[in-house]
Design a protein around this motif. Structure first.
Motif, short mmCIF file in Angstrom:
data_model
loop_
_atom_site.label_atom_id
_atom_site.label_comp_id
_atom_site.label_asym_id
_atom_site.label_seq_id
_atom_site.Cartn_x
_atom_site.Cartn_y
_atom_site.Cartn_z
N CYS A 1 0.77 -1.16 -0.35
CA CYS A 1 0.24 0.38 -0.40
C CYS A 1 0.50 1.34 -0.36
CB CYS A 1 -0.79 -0.03 1.14
SG CYS A 1 -1.66 -1.10 0.99
N ARG A 2 1.83 0.95 0.86
CA ARG A 2 2.59 2.39 0.56
C ARG A 2 3.31 2.54 -1.17
NH1 ARG A 2 4.27 -0.65 5.88
NH2 ARG A 2 5.76 -0.21 5.19
N VAL B 1 4.25 5.86 -5.31
CA VAL B 1 3.93 5.96 -7.02
C VAL B 1 3.12 7.02 -7.19
CG1 VAL B 1 6.07 3.98 -7.74
CG2 VAL B 1 3.50 4.03 -7.69
N LEU B 2 2.08 7.03 -6.84
CA LEU B 2 0.42 8.27 -7.22
C LEU B 2 1.39 9.60 -6.73
CD1 LEU B 2 -1.99 5.22 -5.99
CD2 LEU B 2 -1.63 6.94 -8.41
N PRO C 1 -1.73 20.42 -5.56
CA PRO C 1 -0.69 19.63 -4.25
C PRO C 1 -1.90 18.67 -2.84
CG PRO C 1 -1.95 22.06 -4.17
CD PRO C 1 -2.44 21.43 -5.79
N ASP C 2 -2.81 19.52 -3.28
CA ASP C 2 -3.17 18.50 -1.72
C ASP C 2 -3.54 16.41 -1.63
OD1 ASP C 2 -3.41 20.54 -0.72
OD2 ASP C 2 -5.63 21.23 -1.40
N HIS D 1 -0.82 11.44 -0.63
CA HIS D 1 -0.24 9.67 -0.87
C HIS D 1 1.07 9.73 -0.65
CE1 HIS D 1 -3.01 8.39 -3.97
NE2 HIS D 1 -3.29 9.52 -4.53
N ARG D 2 1.99 11.25 -0.59
CA ARG D 2 3.10 11.46 0.66
C ARG D 2 3.21 10.40 1.44
NH1 ARG D 2 6.76 15.64 -0.53
NH2 ARG D 2 8.60 13.90 0.41
N ALA D 3 1.79 11.13 2.85
CA ALA D 3 1.75 10.93 3.69
C ALA D 3 1.44 9.53 3.97
CB ALA D 3 0.54 11.74 4.44
#
Length: 903
Positions: free
Chosen positions: A337-338, A343-344, A354-355, A360-362
């Motif tokens: 999942c991470r 990659v997304l 940006p949000d 996704h980064r979080a």
């Protein structure tokens, strides 16, 4: 023969497909779409457990001819992104923005992140309504919203707002919600609960030519296991029908069935499905680049994934059912999942989205990461500027979890608590606050924790500890920030106003406020403590001074307290100034809180001065704003209006419902308002024993404004009931209050109360003289009514008829019906018939219709009225037709000349 289709999202649909069963549900939907084609809008909410066929019914609605269809769907992983679903719904219509009024177009651009400035959230609902109405003028519009239980909260509020306001437009909204009870915003809309298919319909579905061939015993077992759930009927045969006894719910078993299709899939196909499940947008422009970064063989993996029947790769990436997406995501381990989210995030444009990239980064983080936490914090600020307070809370909470430093973590957690509270998620805020309370080692942070605890207790309505927490914050800040400490004491006072004086909370607050750090110049806190300790005569000069202010008046900083002080000083002119300032400032700033407070104060002032049409209009506009912003209802102005109109059959049910709600929420001041309103109503009706009981309770509570304004009602009721000592005591208290203020309104009301107690004519004459200089028309009329009664009993017929005639005319003109009947009875007893009002009045109009009529009477256009009341111009025109019919007129110009409506 066309194969039958279950009422299920998983069922294959074609142009000629027909649903099995669901005849009643189809009839309801066809009625909704037919009404839209005829120009009458509406909304319907389909409720049912997963797999019950809600999506299939939405698909059926989409086949209705003559309608343009737009769609949106809630996504479980998109709940944190503000207005995401609204954007999906409106996206096909955005080319029409140029045809909207400039303010609506700009609002929607800002809402969807297409403009440079923060969106005016106060107008988003109206702007979206304008967009839908504009599109519907070309062709009736059908809005299909699936999985509404997963809509982001900002979108949900706007869509619920739209659903309540499309009655005059050729627009239909059809929601599918996993429920019941899954989405409180939609609970007030017409709903249809889907039950399971009958056994007969279930067998029909299982016997379809396209279905797995089953023998009779297996078929009956599946019918029994499925419980009428259409998706279960389609999915269970894939597992062979027979299974060990299973106590899990049907949706859970269906999800397990979807997961079973992943068994044996190549790794690339599993990874592709996982990435697709982590992206709720269904955008192939994100999925394929993300998969490419992982080195997936797209042709091979795509073919294997498609063969499962779980997913369709087209112009949009779509899972066969939300449970399928959930099953795929849950089946993946945390590492996978991470990886999908990482990659997304890499392929999401940081400039245009940006949000979503930050989110996704979080989700890809394995531990604390200050860079990502800071990015989430920036996303929270953007979300808040667009009205997404719930999204801001989610971003901040995740940012706190990813903060490596204890200080940053605590600060972000407190910010998340505030955002949750702003969004109305009190329980979530309280849960999160407990993680900071034990670590708030420095005094300043502990004060902020206590302030938040106080606010949450206040928002819970049933928790009276709010002022106590705020007082504790004031003590923490006494040395660190004396000025802020005094502000905290005033915050506690304003909280205690709501819970009411009867609880004793205000007295405790004011007693403790005497130990507050001293102010460089006397302020409102000094005035209130002086009033509590020494009474009105001693406190009046200071109250007057702080109300007007040396440089800026009190109402620019503490409008609620200023309105209370103005009323305590019997100063209706300052009350009017405060109300006008609040309304003007609220409109100029776009603040719904200030505007609602101003409209409520305007309604209250209008009731006291006898402009009941203006009061009704202000109430209607305040309620429109409350509905648009999901605000708590304000009812004290309604109580005042009902009491002054004097309609027992309307007032008593309102009093009962408000009292019950106030007791449930601990709103003691609202209960005191009800006591005063009861006393006024029953004095007007001549039921003085009931008025006496209500007035005693209102006075005993001792609340600012209400106790003083209830004294005249107590005195009249006590005199009529023969309780002279009660009247004398109340008169002494009233005299102290009104003499201190020295206003014509206060002196006049006290004078007629004194006349009731003493029976001295000069007191009645003084009352008439003073009140003729006051804007309080109903009280001016009451003074003449009481003087006329005294003159009739003194045998002075001509003089009494003059006073009673004037009283009856004034009371009739302002719509104080019960007092007018009293005056008419006295006039008849004096030998003169009372005139009856001729011509149209307000009686047959609703408050919203009065508001529209008054605005149109001042020359406002339908578009301008629509903007004030969050309606469409077409709906305003429909209301106008009803108004013209009820009033027997035919044009807007005629409204200007009607009593009570001309502005």
């Amino acid at each position: 023969m066309t194969p039958p289709v279950a009422g299920s999202a998983a069922a294959p649909r074609g142009p000629g497909a027909r649903l099995v069963g669901r005849r009643d549900e189809i009839a309801h939907i066809d009625e909704l779409t037919g009404a839209a084609r005829a120009g009458r809008g509406g909304a319907l909410v389909l409720l049912g457990e997963a797999g019950m066929g809600k999506t299939a019914l939405l698909e059926h609605a989409g086949t209705a001819g003559g309608l343009r269809t737009v769609r949106a769907s809630g996504a479980q992983y998109e709940e944190e992104l503000p207005f995401a679903a609204l954007h999906h719904l409106c996206a096909p219509l955005l080319p029409r923005l140029a045809q909207l009024p400039a303010q609506h177009a700009e609002t929607l651009r800002n809402t969807f992140g297409l403009g440079a400035e923060a969106a005016d959230v106060f107008r988003i609902g109206l702007a979206a309504l304008a967009l839908l109405s504009s599109a519907a003028r070309e062709r009736p519009l059908l809005c299909l919203i699936d999985d509404a239980q997963w809509l982001d909260k900002a979108s949900l509020k706007v869509l619920a707002f739209l659903a309540r306001r499309v009655a005059g437009e050729p627009v239909a909204l059809l929601f599918a919600v996993r429920g019941p009870g899954a989405s409180g915003e939609l609970d007030e809309l017409p709903g249809l609960l889907l039950g399971g298919l009958s056994d007969t319909d279930a067998r029909t579905l299982l016997s379809a030519p396209s279905h797995v061939t089953l023998d009779a015993r297996v078929r009956e077992q599946i019918v029994a296991e499925a419980g009428g759930n259409p998706l279960a009927l389609l999915e269970l045969p894939r597992a062979g029908g027979f299974a060990p006894p299973d106590t899990a719910s049907v949706p859970t078993r269906i999800e397990r069935g979807y997961r079973s299709r992943l068994v044996g899939l190549p790794g690339g196909a599993r990874l592709l499905l996982t990435v697709a499940s982590a992206d709720p947008t269904g955008d192939p422009g994100l999925l394929w680049p993300a998969a490419g970064r992982l080195g997936i063989d797209l042709e091979e993996a795509g073919a294997a994934a498609t063969a499962t029947g779980l997913i369709d790769f087209g112009t949009r990436v779509r899972f066969c059912h939300p449970l399928a997406r959930s099953a795929v995501y849950r089946a993946a381990d945390a590492r996978l999942c991470r990886l999908a989210h990482r990659v997304l995030a890499e392929v999401t444009d940081p400039a245009t989205d940006p949000d979503r990239r930050a989110w996704h980064r979080a989700q890809a983080c394995t531990g604390p990461d200050e860079e990502v936490a800071a990015e989430l914090e920036r996303s929270a600020a953007r979300a808040r500027s667009r009205g997404g307070t719930a999204a801001a809370a989610a971003f901040l909470e995740r940012a706190a979890a990813l903060s490596p430093g204890a200080g940053e973590r605590a600060e972000r957690t407190l910010a998340a608590v505030r955002a949750h509270a702003d969004a109305g998620a009190v329980d979530a805020a309280a849960r999160l606050l407990t993680t900071v309370e034990d670590t708030a080692s420095d005094t300043g942070r502990q004060a902020r924790v206590d302030l938040l605890r106080g606010r949450l207790a206040f928002l819970r309505r049933t928790d009276e500890r709010g002022p106590a927490f705020v007082l504790r914050a004031a003590r923490h800040l006494a040395d660190l920030d004396p000025e802020r400490s005094r502000d905290c004491f005033l915050d506690a006072v304003e909280m205690s106003l709501v819970v009411g004086r009867a609880t004793g909370v205000m007295d405790r607050v004011l007693a403790e406020a005497r130990s507050a750090p001293p102010s460089s110049t006397p302020d409102v806190l000094d005035a209130l403590t002086r009033l509590a300790a020494d009474g009105h005569r001693a406190a009046y000069p200071l109250m007057r001074s702080v109300l007007d202010g040396d440089t800026t008046p009190l109402w620019t900083r503490r409008p609620a307290l200023a309105a209370m002080l103005a009323s305590e000083l019997w100063d209706p002119h300052t009350h009017a100034t405060i109300a006008d300032w609040l309304v003007r400032t609220g409109r100029d700033s776009g603040s719904p809180h200030l505007l609602r407070l101003g409209l409520a104060q305007s309604a209250s002032y209008a009731v006291l001065t006898g402009d009941l049409g203006r009061a009704m209009a202000a109430i209607a506009e305040e309620e429109a704003i409350a509905d648009a912003t999901d605000g708590h209802p304000v009812t004290y102005h309604r109580l005042q209006l009902a009491a002054m109109r004097g309609r027992r059959e309307e007032a008593l049910p309102l009093f009962a419902s408000v009292t019950a709600a106030a007791r449930a929420t601990g709103a003691g001041q609202l209960i005191a308002n009800t006591h005063w309103a009861k006393a006024l109503l029953h004095n007007a009706l001549g039921d003085h024993p009931t008025a006496l009981d209500a007035a005693r309770q209102a006075v005993a509570d001792g609340d600012l404004f209400l106790a003083g304004f209830s004294l005249p009602e107590l005195i009249e009721a006590a005199v009529r009931c023969g309780e002279h000592e009660t009247a004398v005591t109340a008169l002494a208290s009233l005299t102290e209050r009104t003499d201190a203020g020295g206003t014509p309104a206060g002196l006049g009301i006290a004078a007629y109360a004194r006349g009731l107690v003493t029976g001295v004519e000069d007191h009645y004459r003084q009352a008439v003289e003073h009140l003729d200089e006051s804007p309080l028309v109903p009280y001016r009329a009451r003074a003449r009514l009481l003087y006329g009664q005294w003159l009739r009993r003194a045998g002075r017929g001509r003089e009494c008829r003059q006073q009673l005639r004037l009283a009856h005319e004034m009371l009739t003109d302002v719509g104080a019906e019960a007092f007018a009947r009293r005056a008419a009875g006295e006039l008849r007893a004096a030998g003169e018939p009372a005139r009856t009002r001729s011509g149209p009045g307000l009686d047959g109009l609703t408050e919203q219709e009065v508001c529209i009529a008054r605005l149109v009477g001042t020359g406002a256009t339908s578009k301008e009225v629509a903007a004030r009341l969050f309606l469409s111009p077409r709906t305003v025109d429909a209301h106008l037709r009803n108004i013209f019919r009820k009033l027997g007129i035919g044009s807007r110009r005629q409204l200007r000349d009607l009593p009570g409506l001309g502005g």
